[in-house]
Scaffold this motif. Structure first.
Motif, PDB file in Angstrom:
ATOM      1  N   ALA A 124       0.880  -1.254  -0.017  1.00 39.00           N
ATOM      2  CA  ALA A 124       0.112  -0.135   0.212  1.00 39.00           C
ATOM      3  C   ALA A 124       0.795   1.299   0.344  1.00 39.00           C
ATOM      4  CB  ALA A 124      -0.737  -0.018   1.170  1.00 39.00           C
ATOM      5  N   LYS A 125       0.400   2.345  -0.751  1.00 41.05           N
ATOM      6  CA  LYS A 125       1.278   3.566  -0.799  1.00 41.05           C
ATOM      7  C   LYS A 125       0.909   4.259   0.659  1.00 41.05           C
ATOM      8  CE  LYS A 125       2.000   4.742  -5.230  1.00 41.05           C
ATOM      9  NZ  LYS A 125       1.375   3.661  -6.074  1.00 41.05           N
ATOM     10  N   LYS A 126      -0.271   4.133   1.146  1.00 40.46           N
ATOM     11  CA  LYS A 126      -0.528   4.655   2.756  1.00 40.46           C
ATOM     12  C   LYS A 126      -1.234   3.620   3.410  1.00 40.46           C
ATOM     13  CE  LYS A 126      -3.044   7.978   0.952  1.00 40.46           C
ATOM     14  NZ  LYS A 126      -3.985   9.529   1.313  1.00 40.46           N
ATOM     15  N   CYS A 127      -0.604   3.068   4.551  1.00 38.58           N
ATOM     16  CA  CYS A 127      -1.310   1.897   5.249  1.00 38.58           C
ATOM     17  C   CYS A 127      -1.248   2.354   6.817  1.00 38.58           C
ATOM     18  CB  CYS A 127      -0.566   0.604   4.802  1.00 38.58           C
ATOM     19  SG  CYS A 127       0.983   0.542   5.829  1.00 38.58           S
ATOM     20  N   ARG A 128      -2.092   1.449   7.446  1.00 40.99           N
ATOM     21  CA  ARG A 128      -2.515   1.704   8.692  1.00 40.99           C
ATOM     22  C   ARG A 128      -2.381   0.300   9.493  1.00 40.99           C
ATOM     23  NH1 ARG A 128      -7.150   5.523  11.343  1.00 40.99           N
ATOM     24  NH2 ARG A 128      -5.853   7.175  10.415  1.00 40.99           N
ATOM     25  N   ILE A 129      -1.962   0.264  10.493  1.00 36.51           N
ATOM     26  CA  ILE A 129      -2.026  -1.013  11.571  1.00 36.51           C
ATOM     27  C   ILE A 129      -3.183  -0.483  12.659  1.00 36.51           C
ATOM     28  CG2 ILE A 129      -1.169  -2.739  12.946  1.00 36.51           C
ATOM     29  CD1 ILE A 129       1.365  -2.948  10.999  1.00 36.51           C
ATOM     30  N   HIS A 130      -4.185  -1.154  12.776  1.00 36.48           N
ATOM     31  CA  HIS A 130      -5.145  -1.072  13.657  1.00 36.48           C
ATOM     32  C   HIS A 130      -5.084  -2.290  14.923  1.00 36.48           C
ATOM     33  CE1 HIS A 130      -9.715  -0.336  14.564  1.00 36.48           C
ATOM     34  NE2 HIS A 130      -8.936   0.223  15.337  1.00 36.48           N
ATOM     35  N   THR A 131      -4.394  -1.983  15.791  1.00 39.48           N
ATOM     36  CA  THR A 131      -4.128  -3.115  16.779  1.00 39.48           C
ATOM     37  C   THR A 131      -4.916  -2.610  18.143  1.00 39.48           C
ATOM     38  OG1 THR A 131      -2.441  -4.416  17.933  1.00 39.48           O
ATOM     39  CG2 THR A 131      -2.021  -1.988  17.766  1.00 39.48           C
ATOM     40  N   GLY A 132      -4.782  -3.403  19.082  1.00 38.77           N
ATOM     41  CA  GLY A 132      -5.514  -3.138  20.233  1.00 38.77           C
ATOM     42  C   GLY A 132      -6.204  -4.363  21.085  1.00 38.77           C
ATOM     43  N   LEU A 133      -6.843  -4.206  22.189  1.00 37.33           N
ATOM     44  CA  LEU A 133      -7.171  -5.342  22.962  1.00 37.33           C
ATOM     45  C   LEU A 133      -8.394  -4.811  23.761  1.00 37.33           C
ATOM     46  CD1 LEU A 133      -4.642  -6.134  25.531  1.00 37.33           C
ATOM     47  CD2 LEU A 133      -5.106  -3.921  24.783  1.00 37.33           C
ATOM     48  N   GLY A 134      -9.206  -5.847  24.468  1.00 41.14           N
ATOM     49  CA  GLY A 134     -10.256  -5.681  25.112  1.00 41.14           C
ATOM     50  C   GLY A 134      -9.706  -4.914  26.675  1.00 41.14           C
ATOM     51  N   ILE A 135     -10.384  -3.826  26.754  1.00 43.68           N
ATOM     52  CA  ILE A 135      -9.923  -3.235  28.190  1.00 43.68           C
ATOM     53  C   ILE A 135     -10.613  -2.907  29.273  1.00 43.68           C
ATOM     54  CG2 ILE A 135      -7.952  -1.722  26.855  1.00 43.68           C
ATOM     55  CD1 ILE A 135     -10.851  -0.074  28.029  1.00 43.68           C
ATOM     56  N   SER A 136     -12.060  -3.328  29.348  1.00 37.49           N
ATOM     57  CA  SER A 136     -13.140  -3.161  30.456  1.00 37.49           C
ATOM     58  C   SER A 136     -12.585  -4.299  31.187  1.00 37.49           C
ATOM     59  CB  SER A 136     -14.295  -3.325  29.654  1.00 37.49           C
ATOM     60  OG  SER A 136     -14.476  -4.678  29.172  1.00 37.49           O
ATOM     61  N   ASP A 137     -12.981  -4.382  32.615  1.00 39.79           N
ATOM     62  CA  ASP A 137     -12.784  -5.129  33.329  1.00 39.79           C
ATOM     63  C   ASP A 137     -13.383  -6.642  33.073  1.00 39.79           C
ATOM     64  OD1 ASP A 137     -11.518  -3.309  34.923  1.00 39.79           O
ATOM     65  OD2 ASP A 137     -12.957  -3.398  36.461  1.00 39.79           O
ATOM     66  N   ILE A 138     -14.770  -6.577  32.542  1.00 43.10           N
ATOM     67  CA  ILE A 138     -15.165  -7.873  32.023  1.00 43.10           C
ATOM     68  C   ILE A 138     -14.367  -8.546  31.093  1.00 43.10           C
ATOM     69  CG2 ILE A 138     -17.002  -6.807  30.556  1.00 43.10           C
ATOM     70  CD1 ILE A 138     -18.733  -8.857  31.641  1.00 43.10           C
ATOM     71  N   HIS A 139     -13.798  -7.658  29.970  1.00 42.61           N
ATOM     72  CA  HIS A 139     -13.158  -8.400  28.988  1.00 42.61           C
ATOM     73  C   HIS A 139     -11.740  -8.996  29.758  1.00 42.61           C
ATOM     74  CE1 HIS A 139     -14.608  -7.460  24.943  1.00 42.61           C
ATOM     75  NE2 HIS A 139     -15.640  -7.163  25.863  1.00 42.61           N
ATOM     76  N   ILE A 140     -11.207  -8.208  30.483  1.00 41.96           N
ATOM     77  CA  ILE A 140      -9.638  -8.519  30.813  1.00 41.96           C
ATOM     78  C   ILE A 140     -10.063  -9.844  31.898  1.00 41.96           C
ATOM     79  CG2 ILE A 140      -7.783  -7.733  32.359  1.00 41.96           C
ATOM     80  CD1 ILE A 140      -7.955  -5.119  31.085  1.00 41.96           C
ATOM     81  N   ALA A 141     -10.918  -9.797  32.625  1.00 36.44           N
ATOM     82  CA  ALA A 141     -11.234 -10.839  33.553  1.00 36.44           C
ATOM     83  C   ALA A 141     -11.413 -12.153  33.020  1.00 36.44           C
ATOM     84  CB  ALA A 141     -12.046 -10.310  34.703  1.00 36.44           C
ATOM     85  N   SER A 142     -12.276 -12.193  32.043  1.00 35.95           N
ATOM     86  CA  SER A 142     -12.913 -13.275  31.326  1.00 35.95           C
ATOM     87  C   SER A 142     -11.790 -13.707  30.394  1.00 35.95           C
ATOM     88  CB  SER A 142     -14.280 -12.840  30.418  1.00 35.95           C
ATOM     89  OG  SER A 142     -14.815 -12.306  31.397  1.00 35.95           O
ATOM     90  N   LYS A 143     -11.069 -12.692  29.750  1.00 31.30           N
ATOM     91  CA  LYS A 143     -10.254 -13.409  28.593  1.00 31.30           C
ATOM     92  C   LYS A 143      -8.912 -13.689  29.018  1.00 31.30           C
ATOM     93  CE  LYS A 143     -12.436 -10.592  24.685  1.00 31.30           C
ATOM     94  NZ  LYS A 143     -11.982  -9.434  23.765  1.00 31.30           N
ATOM     95  N   PHE A 144      -8.281 -12.839  30.065  1.00 30.72           N
ATOM     96  CA  PHE A 144      -6.907 -13.277  30.080  1.00 30.72           C
ATOM     97  C   PHE A 144      -6.804 -14.367  31.359  1.00 30.72           C
ATOM     98  CE2 PHE A 144      -4.716  -9.360  28.938  1.00 30.72           C
ATOM     99  CZ  PHE A 144      -5.717  -8.821  28.134  1.00 30.72           C
ATOM    100  N   ARG A 145      -5.936 -15.458  31.052  1.00 37.17           N
ATOM    101  CA  ARG A 145      -5.852 -16.648  31.708  1.00 37.17           C
ATOM    102  C   ARG A 145      -4.755 -16.303  32.946  1.00 37.17           C
ATOM    103  NH1 ARG A 145      -3.814 -20.089  27.458  1.00 37.17           N
ATOM    104  NH2 ARG A 145      -2.096 -20.388  28.869  1.00 37.17           N
ATOM    105  N   ASP A 146      -5.345 -16.841  34.277  1.00 39.91           N
ATOM    106  CA  ASP A 146      -4.393 -16.527  35.314  1.00 39.91           C
ATOM    107  C   ASP A 146      -3.002 -16.910  35.132  1.00 39.91           C
ATOM    108  OD1 ASP A 146      -6.920 -16.159  36.286  1.00 39.91           O
ATOM    109  OD2 ASP A 146      -6.949 -17.577  37.919  1.00 39.91           O
ATOM    110  N   ASP A 147      -2.810 -18.220  34.658  1.00 41.44           N
ATOM    111  CA  ASP A 147      -1.359 -18.460  34.536  1.00 41.44           C
ATOM    112  C   ASP A 147      -0.675 -17.893  33.766  1.00 41.44           C
ATOM    113  OD1 ASP A 147      -2.986 -19.467  32.444  1.00 41.44           O
ATOM    114  OD2 ASP A 147      -1.868 -21.250  32.067  1.00 41.44           O
TER     115      ASP A 147
END
Ligand code: KIV
Ligand code: ZN
Length: 517
Positions: free
Chosen positions: A92-115
């Protein structure tokens, strides 16, 4: 970094395509991407390259072939995702990377494994922030244009969100996407959150804040506009509002609301709104998702008027009931839908458009018959009006009468028709071939009568039910001056109904020309 320029980020090909039951092929994605470029969006989110080889290929092909617009690829805050996106976007002549992650408590608590991410929510939140920072730094190795999404911002712990955004901007993100992923926000609340972020985050002037809202409570457009009103300078949405669950904010609605209410928003985009209707139809057809008739901006009824008071107003001045001219968004011109509520002014206007001019007495006579028909049908079509005029006002002197029609057709047979027509100078007969039986019959009628009217449209519908259903054919031909003339034919045999309708239109054209003389 607030400016008067609003960046338009289209995610029809990524979030839009996530709509349940939809899938686009590479050619279709490319065609839509070219159309989005013509529409003038600033950024096209072409897909999620790591999600499948097909998505990689689509992003890569669009990056190669669609120019004049920034091509973007989505990633998780994961090194491998970013590397794959970087590779897909490389051409691409002009490109963008769109990165990120879930940042609400419910997303972090549910998606992120303890170990892997820590035992407590606080530990996990800290790890998420670090992952976000690392992801942005990695993405910056591929492009200076990095957008970060703080998924589920609508339900996030605001103190944490603000701290994370500050760190993400420091890491080099140039656009901060604040999605209301679950469509949970209320406009005043969402707007206040954007205003607060811009006011309180020390480095907020180094990034553009972007709104990305979902429609679970039907407020995605309202929430996005509240964000813009409070300083967001990028809007994200999809054509026709398609997307996950209830969909994303509709791009055409946001852009046109902001453009129509310049007095209020004082920002505008580079969108060429005349391309909206075409883009909407293309997306609808390719995804097999019909546009609801009452959909704002692009629905079939968005510029249709039916009640007497409205029709009368619009005829006098369209601004009485239209805040956008249909041509501004490339939509067919305003339509008067004839129903029992349309009134005399609307009926007269439509008759004039069709080339009929009736005196007051004739109009009154026709209006009474029109009401009877309109009471039985939801909508009265031009074809119905032509028949009403023929039956009620004008007795059509038949210059030609179809005496005989024979059509031969079938698999492997060249469709052929022969006709015998009574004319003033005696019986004329002719035979002709055509692309199909109706085409052949029309050609034979043209030869027998010597008339050659341009066929503008043709339709057939069943007017009664069951095996013996009557077919009603309606045709519209154009006279020498380009004025429409309708004809109608009814028969249990649809080819005969079609031939009769064509003959009827020819007779009406001749009759109308004579009455003008
Ligand atoms: O709705 C959302 O949060 C998203 C992100 C992945 C940008 O679509
Ligand atoms: Zn989304």
């Amino acid at each position: 970094m607030a400016s008067d320029k609003l960046i338009v980020f289209d995610t029809t090909l990524r979030d839009g395509e996530q709509a349940a039951g939809t899938r686009l092929g590479l050619r279709e994605k490319l065609e839509i991407a070219h159309q989005l470029a013509r529409l003038g969006v600033d950024v096209i989110e072409a897909g999620f390259p790591i999600s499948s080889p097909q998505d990689f290929e689509a992003v890569n092909t669009i990056a190669k072939e669609v120019t004049g617009v920034t091509i973007c690829g989505l990633t998780r805050a994961v090194v491998k995702d970013i590397d794959v996106a970087g590779k897909a976007l490389a051409p691409a002549k002009k490109c963008r990377i769109h990165t990120g992650l879930g940042i609400s408590d419910i997303h972090i608590a549910s998606k992120f494994r303890d170990d892997k991410y820590g035992k407590t929510l606080e530990e996990k939140k800290q790890r998420a922030l670090e992952m976000g920072v690392e992801a942005v730094k990695r993405a910056r190795e591929y492009t200076d244009d990095v957008e970060f999404y703080c998924e589920d911002s609508g339900r996030a712990d605001k103190g944490y969100l603000f701290k994370l955004v500050e760190a993400i901007i420091d890491a080099g993100a140039t656009t901060l996407n604040i999605p209301d992923t679950t469509g949970y926000s209320i406009p005043a609340q969402y707007g206040a959150m954007i205003a607060d972020m811009i006011a309180k985050i020390p480095n907020s002037d180094k990034a553009i804040f972007s709104v990305h809202c979902h429609d679970d409570l039907g407020m995605s457009v309202a929430n996005s506009l509240a964000g813009v009103q409070n300083g967001a300078r990028q809007i994200e949405g999809t054509i026709n509002g398609i997307g996950e669950r209830a969909g994303n904010a509709s791009l055409e609605e946001m852009v046109m609301a902001i453009r129509t209410r310049q007095d209020y928003f004082e920002v505008d985009s580079n969108i060429n709104a005349k391309e909206f209707y075409k883009t909407s139809r293309m997306v609808s057809e390719m995804l097999g998702m019909p546009v609801p008739a009452n959909k704002a901006i692009v629905g079939a009824n968005a510029f249709a008027h039916s009640s007497g008071i409205h029709v009368d107003g619009v005829i006098k001045n369209p601004l009485t009931y239209e805040i956008i001219a249909p041509e501004e968004v490339g939509s067919p011109k305003s339509a008067v839908v004839l129903t029992a509520r349309t009134g005399r002014a609307g009926l007269k206007h439509r008759l004039e458009e069709l080339g009929y001019s009736l005196n007051d007495e004739e109009l009154e006579q026709l209006y009474q018959r029109f009401l009877e028909v309109a009471d039985k049908k939801t909508e009265v079509f031009d074809e119905d009006l032509a028949v009403l005029i023929g039956d009620e006002i004008r007795s059509v002197e038949e210059a030609y009468e179809l005496k005989y029609l024979h059509v031969a057709c079938g698999t492997g047979t060249l469709p052929t028709a022969s006709v015998r027509v009574k004319t003033e100078s005696g019986i004329k007969q002719a035979a002709a071939c055509g692309d199909g039986p109706i085409d052949a019959a029309y050609e034979a009628i043209r030869q027998a009568t010597g008339q050659n009217p341009e066929l503008h449209s043709y339709s057939i519908r069943a007017v009664t039910g069951g095996k013996e259903a009557m077919g009603e054919a309606s045709v519209k031909i154009l006279d020498a001056n380009g004025n429409p003339v309708m004809g109608r034919g009814v028969s249990t045999d649809i080819i005969e109904a079609s031939a009769k309708a064509y003959m009827d239109a020819i007779n009406r054209e001749i009759s109308r020309a004579k009455s003008k003389e």
